[in-house]
Scaffold this motif. Structure first.
Motif, short mmCIF file in Angstrom:
data_model
loop_
_atom_site.label_atom_id
_atom_site.label_comp_id
_atom_site.label_asym_id
_atom_site.label_seq_id
_atom_site.Cartn_x
_atom_site.Cartn_y
_atom_site.Cartn_z
N TYR A 325 0.84 -1.08 0.22
CA TYR A 325 -0.10 -0.12 0.23
C TYR A 325 0.76 1.07 0.07
N LEU A 326 0.34 2.36 -0.36
CA LEU A 326 0.85 3.68 -0.44
C LEU A 326 0.01 4.58 0.77
N THR A 327 0.90 4.95 1.62
CA THR A 327 0.34 5.65 2.67
C THR A 327 0.43 7.03 2.64
N PRO A 328 -0.70 7.99 2.57
CA PRO A 328 -0.24 9.36 2.66
C PRO A 328 -0.45 9.70 4.07
N ARG A 329 0.61 10.99 4.28
CA ARG A 329 0.64 11.49 5.65
C ARG A 329 0.86 12.72 5.56
N LEU A 352 4.18 10.93 0.75
CA LEU A 352 3.49 9.58 0.37
C LEU A 352 4.66 8.47 0.80
N ARG A 353 4.04 7.62 1.55
CA ARG A 353 5.00 6.64 2.21
C ARG A 353 4.93 5.28 1.76
N TRP A 354 6.03 4.58 1.50
CA TRP A 354 6.03 3.29 0.73
C TRP A 354 7.27 2.60 1.13
N ARG A 355 7.01 1.39 1.63
CA ARG A 355 7.99 0.46 2.26
C ARG A 355 9.04 1.21 3.17
N ASP A 360 7.29 10.34 -2.36
CA ASP A 360 6.71 11.65 -3.00
C ASP A 360 6.15 12.74 -1.92
N ARG A 361 6.08 13.85 -2.45
CA ARG A 361 5.48 14.75 -1.61
C ARG A 361 4.60 15.95 -2.50
#
Length: 423
Positions: A325-329, A352-355, A360-361
């Motif tokens: 999943y990609l997790t936005p913070r 955007l967090r992954w692994r 990305d921002r």
């Protein structure tokens, strides 16, 4: 250079895989179900050396002896193609050099002095795997065959192709002409950044219009002709190298690159390549991590009972392995805002967090303009706060009076009870 004991890295170097943009093509129904089945069980591959890479993530999805240095036959021409693309204009014309081919060699029948464009020579090189086209490009781009081979080896070192060394620009069996599955895929990834290369290697056939006469040629990569998802890259075969194929396939925005070396037959080469490509296509998908215009936070407006949504400025889609999943913070977004602010004023960031890392921002902005609070709103806020303070004070005072009254009543009851006992 030998490579016994070396292991393929789990993730390719980002510098070799970034900026890869591949056009998505529809996958035939015959490959859809097998791809899902393969993704569940893993690919069955019999090649002595093989690799599968998903370049958007940098994942090495499958590998077997991917660093083994082996003869690579006509996949040598991938470096010939790269140097040509880097050093010659496609519209330039070259005179063919004399070339005396052995009976089994692949050629397009160039006559010495015949002039063709670089683009047509490249088509002959990549589709028909023409040795006479390779010889002409090497001599004209490098000045001589020997100098071109030196350029090939220098470029291989620059690209970090540590398992690779060239002895000729064609791929003929010769001591010192070798590479590995991993190096071939790295080279293919670099070449696929070039639009002309991607387009040519995805052609089932072509007509060379320059030269002394038109020439119809067919792509020797039969998978490109037979499987719609497959869109490259290059075949090779000699008696020493066996059958070699660097392959690529695209479906729904997912591109995977494979290489198989040392296969015993063309059928085995194609079967293993297709098994790898199907496996990779079934293992990854594209997901939306951030959506443009979607509200990821909200802020209260000072001096009024209103809120404003904070929205993303752009959409981010990325390739991830199925099950990931990609997790936005949201970072730096205020809980309260005071105007005036224009619409789409930046007030924070979506990471955007992954692994476990930020990939990305995206700017977080106000969904609408925020006007300055009016005098009435500011006064109303002050009056409201004052009334709240007074109400709290009144409530506290009332509670105190109740407590005091109860104490008085208790004392009177005790006093009355004491008087009765005396009487």
């Amino acid at each position: 250079m030998t490579s016994a004991g070396r292991r393929a890295a789990g993730v390719f170097a980002p510098a070799l895989v970034v900026s890869l943009l591949a056009a998505a093509v529809a996958l035939a129904l015959g490959i859809v179900c097998p791809a899902r089945a393969a993704a569940a069980s893993g690919p069955v591959v019999r090649a002595p050396a093989a690799i599968l890479v998903e370049p958007a993530t940098g994942d090495v999805v499958f590998q077997r002896d991917a660093h083994d240095e082996r003869p690579i036959a006509s996949t040598t021409k991938l470096m010939t193609a790269l140097l040509t693309l880097e050093r010659a204009r496609l519209g330039r014309t070259f005179a063919a050099v004399p070339y005396h081919a052995a009976p089994a060699e692949s050629v397009i029948g160039l006559r010495a002095g015949e002039r063709l464009t670089v683009a047509d020579l490249m088509r002959g090189l990549l589709l028909a795997s023409a040795n006479d086209a390779a010889a002409t490009l090497a001599a004209r781009v490098g000045g001589s065959r020997a100098r071109f081979v030196r350029l090939m080896n220098r470029r291989a070192r620059e690209l970090g192709l540590h398992d690779t060394h060239y002895a000729n620009p064609i791929g003929l069996d010769e001591a010192g002409n070798h590479s590995s599955a991993e190096d071939l895929v790295k080279l293919a990834l670099i070449l696929r950044r070039n639009r002309f290369f991607r387009a040519v290697t995805n052609l089932p056939s072509a007509t060379l219009k320059t030269g002394s006469h038109p020439r119809a040629i067919v792509n020797r990569n039969t998978l490109v002709r037979e499987v719609p998802a497959v869109n490259g890259v290059k075949t090779g075969h000699t008696s020493t190298a066996g059958y070699v194929l660097v392959g690529s396939a695209t479906r729904n925005g997912i591109t995977v690159i494979s290489a198989v070396l040392g296969e015993p037959s063309e059928a085995a080469r194609d079967a293993d390549s297709l098994a790898l490509l199907r496996y990779g296509l079934g293992r990854y998908h594209r997901v939306t991590g951030v959506k443009r215009g979607h509200a990821y936070a909200a802020a209260k407006l000072l001096h009024r009972n209103q809120r404003v949504n904070l929205i993303a400025t752009r959409t981010v889609r990325r390739t991830v392995r199925r099950g990931e999943y990609l997790t936005p913070r949201v970072v730096g977004a205020p809980h309260r805002l005071e105007g005036p602010l224009p619409a789409r004023a930046r007030v924070g960031t979506i990471e955007l967090r992954w692994r476990g890392r930020t990939v990305d921002r995206v700017a977080l902005v106000t969904a609408r303009a925020v006007p300055d609070a009016t005098v009435v709103q500011r006064a109303g806020g002050l009056i409201g706060r004052t009334l709240i303070v007074l109400a709290v004070a009144a409530a506290a005072l009332g509670s105190l009076q109740v407590v005091l009254l109860r104490r008085r009543l208790q004392r009177r009851r005790r006093a009355r009870a004491g008087g009765t006992e005396i009487a």
